[in-house]
Design a protein around this motif. Structure first.
Motif, short mmCIF file in Angstrom:
data_model
loop_
_atom_site.label_atom_id
_atom_site.label_comp_id
_atom_site.label_asym_id
_atom_site.label_seq_id
_atom_site.Cartn_x
_atom_site.Cartn_y
_atom_site.Cartn_z
N GLU A 62 0.85 -1.19 0.00
CA GLU A 62 0.00 0.00 0.00
C GLU A 62 0.89 1.25 0.00
O GLU A 62 1.96 1.25 0.61
CB GLU A 62 -0.90 0.02 1.24
N PRO A 63 0.49 2.30 -0.69
CA PRO A 63 1.28 3.54 -0.67
C PRO A 63 1.30 4.15 0.72
O PRO A 63 0.41 3.94 1.52
CB PRO A 63 0.56 4.43 -1.68
N GLY A 64 2.34 4.93 1.00
CA GLY A 64 2.46 5.56 2.32
C GLY A 64 3.89 5.85 2.69
O GLY A 64 4.17 6.21 3.84
N SER A 65 4.82 5.70 1.74
CA SER A 65 6.22 5.92 2.04
C SER A 65 6.51 7.38 2.37
O SER A 65 7.20 7.69 3.34
CB SER A 65 7.08 5.48 0.84
N GLU A 66 5.98 8.29 1.56
CA GLU A 66 6.24 9.72 1.80
C GLU A 66 5.67 10.17 3.13
O GLU A 66 6.29 10.95 3.86
CB GLU A 66 5.65 10.54 0.65
N LYS A 67 4.50 9.68 3.48
CA LYS A 67 3.88 10.04 4.76
C LYS A 67 4.70 9.49 5.93
O LYS A 67 4.91 10.18 6.93
CB LYS A 67 2.46 9.49 4.81
N ALA A 68 5.21 8.27 5.79
CA ALA A 68 6.03 7.67 6.85
C ALA A 68 7.34 8.43 7.01
O ALA A 68 7.85 8.60 8.12
CB ALA A 68 6.31 6.21 6.54
N PHE A 69 7.89 8.94 5.92
CA PHE A 69 9.14 9.69 5.99
C PHE A 69 8.96 10.98 6.78
O PHE A 69 9.85 11.40 7.53
CB PHE A 69 9.63 10.01 4.57
N GLY A 70 7.81 11.62 6.64
CA GLY A 70 7.56 12.85 7.38
C GLY A 70 7.51 12.65 8.88
O GLY A 70 7.74 13.61 9.64
N VAL A 77 17.58 21.59 12.67
CA VAL A 77 17.80 23.00 12.29
C VAL A 77 18.50 23.11 10.95
O VAL A 77 18.32 24.10 10.23
CB VAL A 77 18.64 23.71 13.38
N GLU A 78 19.33 22.11 10.57
CA GLU A 78 20.03 22.18 9.29
C GLU A 78 19.08 22.15 8.11
O GLU A 78 19.39 22.66 7.03
CB GLU A 78 21.04 21.03 9.15
N THR A 79 17.93 21.52 8.28
CA THR A 79 16.96 21.40 7.19
C THR A 79 15.72 22.24 7.43
O THR A 79 14.69 22.01 6.79
CB THR A 79 16.56 19.92 7.02
N GLY A 80 15.81 23.19 8.34
CA GLY A 80 14.66 24.03 8.62
C GLY A 80 13.53 23.33 9.32
O GLY A 80 12.37 23.75 9.24
N GLY A 81 13.85 22.24 10.01
CA GLY A 81 12.81 21.49 10.72
C GLY A 81 11.95 20.63 9.82
O GLY A 81 10.96 20.07 10.28
N GLU A 82 12.29 20.53 8.53
CA GLU A 82 11.51 19.75 7.58
C GLU A 82 12.33 18.55 7.11
O GLU A 82 13.56 18.61 7.05
CB GLU A 82 11.12 20.61 6.37
N PRO A 83 11.67 17.45 6.76
CA PRO A 83 12.41 16.30 6.21
C PRO A 83 13.16 16.71 4.95
O PRO A 83 12.62 17.43 4.10
CB PRO A 83 11.30 15.28 5.90
N TRP A 84 14.39 16.25 4.82
CA TRP A 84 15.25 16.64 3.69
C TRP A 84 15.39 15.48 2.73
O TRP A 84 16.03 14.47 3.03
CB TRP A 84 16.61 17.08 4.22
N ASP A 85 14.79 15.61 1.57
CA ASP A 85 14.86 14.57 0.53
C ASP A 85 14.80 15.25 -0.83
O ASP A 85 13.79 15.18 -1.54
CB ASP A 85 13.70 13.58 0.70
N PRO A 86 15.88 15.96 -1.22
CA PRO A 86 15.85 16.76 -2.45
C PRO A 86 15.64 15.95 -3.72
O PRO A 86 15.08 16.45 -4.69
CB PRO A 86 17.21 17.46 -2.46
N LEU A 87 16.07 14.68 -3.74
CA LEU A 87 15.91 13.85 -4.94
C LEU A 87 14.61 13.03 -4.92
O LEU A 87 14.31 12.32 -5.87
CB LEU A 87 17.11 12.91 -5.08
N GLY A 88 13.86 13.12 -3.83
CA GLY A 88 12.55 12.48 -3.79
C GLY A 88 12.58 10.96 -3.72
O GLY A 88 11.67 10.29 -4.22
N PHE A 89 13.60 10.39 -3.07
CA PHE A 89 13.66 8.93 -2.97
C PHE A 89 12.49 8.36 -2.18
O PHE A 89 12.02 7.26 -2.46
CB PHE A 89 14.98 8.50 -2.33
N SER A 90 12.03 9.11 -1.18
CA SER A 90 10.93 8.60 -0.36
C SER A 90 9.61 8.57 -1.12
O SER A 90 8.67 7.91 -0.70
CB SER A 90 10.77 9.47 0.89
N LYS A 91 9.54 9.27 -2.26
CA LYS A 91 8.30 9.33 -3.04
C LYS A 91 8.23 8.26 -4.12
O LYS A 91 7.15 8.02 -4.67
CB LYS A 91 8.17 10.70 -3.69
N LEU A 92 9.36 7.64 -4.45
CA LEU A 92 9.37 6.69 -5.57
C LEU A 92 8.46 5.50 -5.32
O LEU A 92 7.80 5.01 -6.23
CB LEU A 92 10.81 6.21 -5.80
N TYR A 93 8.41 5.03 -4.06
CA TYR A 93 7.55 3.89 -3.74
C TYR A 93 6.09 4.22 -4.04
O TYR A 93 5.38 3.42 -4.66
CB TYR A 93 7.73 3.54 -2.26
N ASP A 94 5.65 5.41 -3.64
CA ASP A 94 4.24 5.77 -3.83
C ASP A 94 3.90 6.00 -5.29
O ASP A 94 2.77 5.74 -5.71
CB ASP A 94 3.92 7.03 -3.02
#
Length: 367
Positions: A62-70, A77-94
């Motif tokens: 079932e899709p849900g990889s991007e949500k789980a990554f969040g 602080v290095e990423t502004g408090g947000e998950p850092w995935d500039p190449l979108g690897f966490s989204k490929l599964y979905d």
């Protein structure tokens, strides 16, 4: 006699009707078969089907990889408090479910498990690489060069037992905690959590588990970069600050080394005393040797050859450039191709003050 032909005709008509009825039934059965076959095909296309069912658990991804990554640890602080995935690897599964409903890329659980594992290995490896040069365990091979330590262990009977112990331990841990379900996001534990806490730190009231997990993740990432820098320093001696002389090939020792390696270079001969060896602060590679792209290249143009706002096209080391002067007579050199769509600036570009204007669309750039 008159009834005979009529009876025959009647029987013939009945036979034709029966034949037509039989043909209609056969056609309906064939159509139903085809419809059933199409229905099975459509149903089969809606979800993956196992070819061999014996010994396999039917798990529907079932899709849900991007949500789980969040929700994972890692944002700071290095990423502004947000998950850092500039190449979108966490989204490929979905994204697989958007066009074929089949998962082929790993879930973010698998990616995080791999990241934590590699980070832990590299933390141990970096410490071992550094300490190995300063101290060796008595009774084991006395090889300070980490690049040669494994070969030395293979040739030592005592060290071979240690390698067997390490291999068996790794196989047991990998077999017990193999993250197979993490590939499709169904792992029943948190990535990296092997339940190993012999000192019961997590049981203490003041223990901040999330903060410690973040610290381990950061240190693991730094260690991975550190191990890569050790390898880079062997390939390009002096290319990594503070690692100069850490068993990398040096020009001063080229004639005295006894062994060589295409990857790790050579080490100081055992017969060469420390007093004979050159100091670590002796001449080192210059930037021009390590990065030849940063060298100065002569253009063949003198300052007196150019008038203010004049431009001259040149090809330097295979790169098309434009040498010129701005409105105040200051020299500059820029790429000849306009960053907009690649128009040659030498074909009619204007220099206005300290700005060069593209001849095609009028794009202007400060020089």
């Amino acid at each position: 006699a008159g009834a005979g032909p009529r009876l025959a005709a009647g029987l013939g008509g009945a036979g034709a009707a029966v034949g037509l009825l039989g043909a209609a039934v056969a056609a309906a059965a064939l159509a139903g078969r085809r419809s059933s076959r199409c229905g099975i095909t459509r149903a089969a296309m809606q979800r993956p089907q196992l070819v061999f069912t014996a010994g396999f658990e039917d798990v529907v991804p079932e899709p849900g990889s991007e949500k789980a990554f969040g929700a994972m640890v890692g944002a700071d602080v290095e990423t502004g408090g947000e998950p850092w995935d500039p190449l979108g690897f966490s989204k490929l599964y979905d994204r697989n479910f958007e066009f074929n409903n089949v998962m082929v890329y790993p879930h973010v659980q698998w990616l995080r498990e791999a990241e934590v594992k590699h980070g832990r290995v590299c933390m141990l490896a970096f410490v071992g690489m550094v300490v190995q040069q300063l101290y060796q365990i008595p009774g084991l091979p006395q090889e300070p060069d980490w690049a040669k330590a494994l070969d030395a262990c293979y040739n030592d009977p005592v060290a071979q037992l240690g390698l067997v112990q390490i291999s068996v331990f790794a196989m047991v841990v990998e077999g017990r905690f193999f993250p197979g379900e993490a590939w499709y996001g169904k792992m029943d534990r948190e990535p990296g959590d092997l339940g190993f806490d012999p000192l019961k730190f997590a049981k203490r009231p003041s223990f901040n588990l999330k903060q410690k997990q973040l610290s381990e993740l950061k240190n693991g990432r730094l260690a991975m970069i550190g191990v890569a820098s050790m390898a880079a320093n062997h390939v390009l001696p002096g290319s990594v600050p503070f690692l100069t002389g850490a068993y990398a090939t040096q020009p001063e020792l080229e004639s005295t080394r006894t062994t060589s390696s295409a990857f790790c270079g050579g080490t100081r001969s055992a017969s060469l005393s420390l007093s004979q060896a050159p100091a670590k602060t002796a001449a080192r590679y210059t930037t021009q040797v390590i990065l030849p792209a940063l060298q100065w290249i002569k253009t063949g143009v003198k300052a007196s050859d150019l008038a203010p706002t004049e431009l001259k096209a040149k090809n330097l080391a295979g790169v098309d450039v434009l040498v010129g002067k701005d409105g105040s007579g200051k020299l500059f050199c820029v790429g000849n191709l306009c960053p907009h769509i690649g128009t040659p600036m030498s074909e009619g570009a204007d220099v206005i003050g300290d700005v060069i204007v593209c001849p095609l669309h009028g794009s202007s750039f400060k020089v």
